[in-house]
Design an enzyme around this catalytic site. Structure first.
Site, PDB file in Angstrom:
ATOM      1  N   SER A 124       6.515  -3.829   1.856  1.00  0.00           N
ATOM      2  CA  SER A 124       5.425  -2.876   1.632  1.00  0.00           C
ATOM      3  C   SER A 124       4.021  -3.457   1.718  1.00  0.00           C
ATOM      4  O   SER A 124       3.073  -2.719   1.980  1.00  0.00           O
ATOM      5  CB  SER A 124       5.626  -2.199   0.275  1.00  0.00           C
ATOM      6  OG  SER A 124       5.859  -3.166  -0.733  1.00  0.00           O
ATOM      7  N   LYS A 140      -0.199   1.658   1.930  1.00  0.00           N
ATOM      8  CA  LYS A 140      -1.074   2.616   1.242  1.00  0.00           C
ATOM      9  C   LYS A 140      -2.107   3.253   2.183  1.00  0.00           C
ATOM     10  O   LYS A 140      -2.655   4.301   1.876  1.00  0.00           O
ATOM     11  CB  LYS A 140      -1.789   1.945   0.071  1.00  0.00           C
ATOM     12  CG  LYS A 140      -0.847   1.523  -1.055  1.00  0.00           C
ATOM     13  CD  LYS A 140      -0.946   2.468  -2.192  1.00  0.00           C
ATOM     14  CE  LYS A 140      -0.168   2.143  -3.446  1.00  0.00           C
ATOM     15  NZ  LYS A 140       0.574   0.920  -3.555  1.00  0.00           N
TER      16      LYS A 140
HETATM   17  C1  LIG Z   1       1.695   0.705  -4.316  1.00  0.00           C
HETATM   18  C2  LIG Z   1       2.679  -0.259  -3.834  1.00  0.00           C
HETATM   19  C3  LIG Z   1       4.064  -0.069  -4.052  1.00  0.00           C
HETATM   20  C4  LIG Z   1       4.620   1.086  -4.863  1.00  0.00           C
HETATM   21  O1  LIG Z   1       4.228   2.346  -4.365  1.00  0.00           O
HETATM   22  P1  LIG Z   1       4.205   3.629  -5.321  1.00  0.00           P
HETATM   23  O2  LIG Z   1       3.836   4.741  -4.420  1.00  0.00           O
HETATM   24  O3  LIG Z   1       3.184   3.381  -6.389  1.00  0.00           O
HETATM   25  O4  LIG Z   1       5.555   3.765  -5.925  1.00  0.00           O
HETATM   26  C5  LIG Z   1       4.941  -0.992  -3.486  1.00  0.00           C
HETATM   27  N1  LIG Z   1       4.500  -2.056  -2.787  1.00  0.00           N
HETATM   28  C6  LIG Z   1       3.182  -2.275  -2.565  1.00  0.00           C
HETATM   29  C7  LIG Z   1       2.781  -3.471  -1.781  1.00  0.00           C
HETATM   30  C8  LIG Z   1       2.233  -1.389  -3.073  1.00  0.00           C
HETATM   31  O5  LIG Z   1       0.932  -1.614  -2.852  1.00  0.00           O
END
Ligand SMILES: *Cc1c(COP(=O)(O)O)cnc(C)c1O
Length: 338
Positions: free
Chosen positions: A315, A58
């Site tokens: 992520s 993010k």
């Molecule tokens: C926000 C997030 C997602 C999903 O991202 P989007 O853009 O909302 O679809 C996936 N994994 C993590 C760790 C996140 O913080």
């Protein structure tokens, strides 16, 4: 392909984002996984967004948007500060990026957000506002403060600057693995999947773009089926970062995700638990549930990846130890039930 893509975001904006976030968000490693590759008869690569300084991808989108606003409007307009509502990782990213750029930040969090994430945001010097029992309640407070205090909202996904920032991850993937057959990422509001897909469809159309949602409370899943944004009830999950709606006034990510996603899977909690444990045991990486859904989908749905080159987007890593213990327990029980 037309430069004006569904969702209204162009590849040029991703290149600009890449330039803008240099030195603010990291270029993360892409690590080969011998154990997963052996197990699936594939070449499996892990994109380590858990290694960003805030522990999640993010930071790409938040840095891009705040830096772009600063370029466009100058520091005076941003004196009241930036504000956001977030399930955690976005709030943390906004706090970090704002601090780096010398701008005050406020983060509105619902009561579902775990304490470890709240503490992490406060530690970054942001004002935290606990408001309501859902992501939607928190969004309402953001709107109110934008109107009354002149703060500037940094949305978690539904903005071209956010999507373009997240898309920079895909440029890195293609630079290292230009022959990539498939990329698998968690999907909630669609900033991540949309940004990745936007890049892949234009630079590497042969790469299959796979999104993974929760099996309960997945607003994007139901919105895609309904053909318009719908609200669903938020359900607690091991992958709490995938909770929350897509916004009933969604302008970009729903159309974009519909245009760029090739396959979409849902994963139950037991599969997420199992993937979290596997990633710790075999890869020695402690990840949050949202980062494990790609592996969970491949295992649970037996997605055929044999012979393919596949990237899993890990992520984020913001997981409380109690949450991981819950995953471990669920994983044990599911073995017992086999
Ligand atoms: C926000 C997030 C997602 C999903 O991202 P989007 O853009 O909302 O679809 C996936 N994994 C993590 C760790 C996140 O913080």
């Amino acid at each position: 392909m037309s430069p004006e893509f569904p969702g209204g975001i162009s590849l040029a904006e991703v290149w600009q984002a890449r330039h803008r976030i240099q030195g603010r968000a990291d270029r993360t490693p892409l690590r080969y996984s011998p154990s997963l590759s052996r197990r699936f008869g594939a070449r499996v690569w892990l994109k380590l967004e858990n290694m960003q300084p805030t522990g999640a991808f993010k930071l790409r989108g938040a840095s891009n948007m705040i830096a772009a606003l600063l370029e466009q409007y100058g520091p005076d307009r941003l004196k009241p500060g930036v504000i956001t509502a977030s399930t955690g990782n976005h709030g943390r990213a906004v706090a970090w990026a704002a601090r780096e750029l010398g701008i005050p930040a406020t983060v509105c969090l619902s009561s579902l957000v775990p304490a470890n994430k709240v503490a992490a945001i406060e530690a970054l010097g942001a004002e935290v506002c606990r408001c309501g029992n859902s992501q939607d309640d928190a969004f309402a407070v953001v709107d109110e403060r934008v109107a009354s205090r002149g703060q500037v909202a940094i949305p978690p996904f539904d903005h071209p600057l956010i999507v373009a920032g997240q898309g920079t991850l895909a440029l890195e993937l293609l630079e290292e693995r230009p022959q990539l057959d498939m990329v698998v990422a968690g999907l909630s509001g669609g900033g991540l999947l949309g940004g990745i897909g936007l890049v892949m469809k234009q630079l590497s159309p042969r790469t299959e773009v796979v999104g993974v949602s929760l099996s309960q409370g997945a607003a994007m899943w139901h919105s895609l089926q309904a053909g318009k944004p719908v609200q669903v009830e938020e359900v607690p999950s091991l992958a709490d970062s995938l909770g929350g709606g897509i916004g009933l006034d969604n302008r970009h990510t729903l159309a974009l995700v519909r245009a760029v996603m090739d396959s979409h899977y849902q994963v139950p909690e037991t599969a997420i638990a199992r993937a979290m444990v596997t990633l710790l045991e075999q890869e020695k990486m402690l990840l949050e549930g949202a980062a494990a859904v790609g592996l969970a989908a491949i295992e649970h749905h037996r997605i055929p990846i044999e012979g393919k080159e596949v990237a899993l987007v890990l992520s984020g890593n913001n997981v409380a130890l109690e949450t991981f213990e819950r995953a471990r327990e669920l994983e044990r029980q599911s073995h017992a039930n086999l």
